[in-house]
Structure formats: C-alpha cells, structure tokens
Design an enzyme around this catalytic site. Structure first.
Site, PDB file in Angstrom:
ATOM      1  CB  VAL A 100      26.143  18.373 -22.400  1.00 38.99           C
ATOM      2  CG1 VAL A 100      26.147  16.987 -21.817  1.00 38.99           C
ATOM      3  CG2 VAL A 100      26.896  19.361 -21.537  1.00 38.99           C
ATOM      4  CE  LYS A 101      28.363  24.127 -21.762  1.00 37.05           C
ATOM      5  NZ  LYS A 101      28.658  23.114 -20.750  1.00 37.05           N
ATOM      6  CG  HIS A 102      24.495  25.044 -28.815  1.00 33.50           C
ATOM      7  ND1 HIS A 102      24.429  25.440 -27.508  1.00 33.50           N
ATOM      8  CD2 HIS A 102      23.332  25.443 -29.387  1.00 33.50           C
ATOM      9  CE1 HIS A 102      23.279  26.055 -27.302  1.00 33.50           C
ATOM     10  NE2 HIS A 102      22.589  26.066 -28.413  1.00 33.50           N
TER      11      HIS A 102
END
Ligand SMILES: Cc1ncc(COP(=O)(O)O)c(C=O)c1O
Length: 391
Positions: free
Chosen positions: A192-194
């Site tokens: 879900v991170k960049h």
C-alpha cells in the site's frame, strides 16, 4: 462538485484505500533477477540501496525486509539499552513503538497536533527525561514532522532523532527531502506504500558507521556477507553481536529498482488526487481535510479526514464499505492496544490523540485513481456523514 447523474455505487468496482501498480517492466525485472542466479543477497541489493538513497538525497541506504526491520535496525544502531525511553507519537502504526520494545526500550507516547496528527513538539518537550534516548518522529500520512524543533530538543541532550518516514517518500520539509531529515530515516515498501517490493524496507542515514552497523544487524550480526567473502577468497566470518535475518532478497530489489523509475510520477499523482479531494471537500461542514504546514510538501501516502463532532465514524465507515469504498482508519492510539495496556499504559496519556482518533477516516488514495473516483468517494462520504449524525 460538478453536476453529474446519480451513480449506483454498488455496481461499481471496489475502491481500496491503497493499491500498488505492477507493470510489464516490473515483471521483466523480477524474471531477469530470478534467472540471474542471484536470489537472495546479490548485486541488485546494493544497486537498489544506492538508487533509493540517491532519490531521497541520502548518503547511505540499508535494505531490509520490512519497514519494521528498518526501525528495529535503527534502534540497535543508536545502541538503545534496556530501560532507555523512546518518545513516539500516540497516533501511528504499532511498529513505530514496538521497535523500541524489541531492544528492551520503553516507548513514551507523546500527543499529536489535532489538525495534522503529527507529533506535538510541546508534548515531546514535556515527556523528555534523563532516560530519553531517542525520538521517533512519524511523517503521518506523508507530511514530515517538525524536524527542526525536534533536533533543537534532542541535540544538546544527546538524543537521537529517528524518522519513521514509511508514509513519506517524496515529502519535503523546508526544502529538504524525507530521508535526510533525521539521524536515521526508515521506509516501508509494503504494497500500500508509494513503492513496493512486496514486503521490504530501507533505513537511510548520512553516517557510514551507523549504516555499517545496520548492515551487520540485518545479517545475524555477522561482519561480512557471502559475496564479500567470495570476492576476498575467504570462508571466515565473525558474528559480533546478536542480529537477525532481515535481508531483502535480490529478486525483491529488482522489483524495487523497476518501481523506483516511476516513483516521482506517483508522488505527483497522489498530490494531484489530494488536490481534487481538497476542492471537493472544501464546502463540507461535516468533514475536514487535515492541515498541511506551509513549510512542507505532503507526499500523501494516505488521505485522512476528520469528521465533525457528533458524527458516528464507525457508521460512516460501514456505509462507505457498503458502497464499495474501502475507507479505513489510521490509527487507534498505540498505547490503548492490549499489549501496551497490559504494561501499564492507558487512557489519559495522550488526550488529543485519544479524542481525535475517534473521528478519523482514511479515504482511498492511490496513483491510478481518477477524478470520477474522487467524486464518487466524496458523494458517498457526504451522504454517509449526513445519515450518521449521532442523536
Ligand atoms: C508509520 C508506519 N511505520 C512502520 C510501518 C511498518 O512497515 P512494514 O509493514 O513494512 O513493516 C508501517 C507500515 O504499515 C507504517 O505505516
């Protein structure tokens, strides 16, 4: 919001709160790595370390297999001792505090600013004691904490400043990028991170000795890895301290390198989507966007809103989920989890965090979102908030 026909959200695809992007170039890079003969620590590890550190403007990168491992490595590298206190904001993912506990440290929860949820430096100042060894600043949702104020508190007392920058690749504080703002900055590459490496993380630092310590720590505390032993023609190694297997495999670094080529574009896309949310929410009295400080550029891992008093957040959450919108909550205060309550923490330790957290809602935010997606979320939120007013 523009005039548009009513849509039946139930028939529309589910909008998660976060989502990775995997393209053909990522798959090709991973397959190449798989076929290269290097599966675990190979050449792509240091290549990825250098490339990500360079992207952030940092001197040294140490790749590990999660953001949590990066935080743990940071705690070891500052030589945290049992009983040392580590100040952590009450609103964060539990790992920000747990990393201190792994090393026998004692998390001390500071309160947060009510409009940004960033660690409140006034509260930090109050919580410093002779036992304080580190402050973990969390760049909540993607906005950097107030590092100048934190360094001013920390420096003369010999306290380390650690950035939990897991939300913040691409964020900027007073012209300086996340990754360069603290003694050690920790990033996560969870999906879900960049940017993702499936699971993964990295600790950045400007200090070569600290980087060397974290490299040893991620490899059982051993002073060399098999590639360096091979190139120097030796079999001997020394385990200098108790470390862990926190290595990030070559195959995952291949994915990270391929993803890195698109990271700047993703940060810009997130900022554009945040702008659309900001405009669409501007007229709403029931929901407020969080504040962004003028001296910072937000990287928007999350788009978090605060509901007005008297609106039942959990009802809004359920209604949005019912409409196929993956709302979420970041976070319940860490010190109120059972693990911490059983160790003497409890309500009253961070009153702002405790009251504001009940009003927080995370809206979907990922680079592929369209303006129609944003308007769909805001329309559903508007309706749900109106229906969820408490008596
Ligand atoms: C603020 C924060 N700190 C630490 C972590 C831990 O990262 P990871 O899941 O990669 O271990 C996360 C990830 O969810 C996070 O959001």
């Amino acid at each position: 919001m523009p005039d548009r026909p009513e849509q039946d959200n139930a028939t529309q695809p589910f909008l998660p709160y976060g989502k990775q992007e995997i393209c053909d170039a990522d798959v090709k890079a991973v397959v190449e790595a798989l076929c290269s003969g290097w599966l675990t620590t190979g050449p792509r590890v240091s290549e990825f370390e250098k490339a990500f550190a360079n992207w952030c403007g940092a001197k040294q990168g140490v790749a590990v297999n999660s953001g949590t491992a990066a935080l743990h490595a940071a705690m070891r590298a500052i030589q945290l001792k049992p009983g040392d206190e580590v100040i952590v904001p009450a609103i964060t993912f539990a790992a920000s505090a747990n990393a201190a506990v792994y090393e026998g440290g004692v998390p001390v929860f500071a309160d947060v600013e009510p409009d940004t949820l960033l660690i409140d430096t006034v509260s930090v100042a109050r919580k410093i004691t002779p036992k304080t060894r580190a402050i973990v600043a969390v760049d909540y949702a993607g906005q950097p904490a107030d590092y100048d104020a934190l360094h001013a508190l920390a420096k003369e007392r010999g306290i380390a400043v650690i950035a939990d920058a897991c939300h913040a690749p691409g964020a900027v504080y007073k012209g300086r990028k996340a990754g360069t703002l603290a003694d050690i900055s920790c990033f996560s590459f969870h999906p879900v991170k960049h940017l993702t490496t499936c699971e993964g993380g990295m600790a950045l630092t400007g200090n070569a000795d600290i980087a060397a310590h974290m490299r040893r720590f991620r490899n059982h505390g051993i002073d060399s890895d098999h590639r360096s032993r091979e190139s120097s023609g030796t079999h001997a190694y020394d385990m200098r301290e108790l470390g862990y297997n926190y290595r990030l495999p070559d195959v995952q670094c291949a994915l990270g390198l391929a993803q890195l080529a698109r990271l700047s574009g993703w940060v810009a896309a997130r900022q554009r989507i945040a702008g659309l949310y900001g405009q669409a929410l501007a007229g709403m009295t029931q929901v407020a966007s969080l504040k962004t400080h003028n001296d910072r550029t937000h990287a928007y891992h999350l788009y978090v809103v605060k509901l007005a008093e008297g609106i039942d957040r959990d009802q809004v959450f359920a209604k949005l989920r019912g409409e196929g919108i993956g709302a979420n909550v970041h976070y319940a205060p860490v010190h109120l989890h059972s693990f911490y309550r059983q160790r003497g923490y409890g309500p009253g330790m961070a009153p702002i965090a405790e009251s504001v957290s009940r009003r927080l809602l995370t809206l979907p935010m990922f680079p592929a979102m369209t303006s129609a997606d944003v308007h769909r979320v805001v329309a559903a939120l508007n309706k749900a908030a109106a229906q969820a007013k408490q008596d």
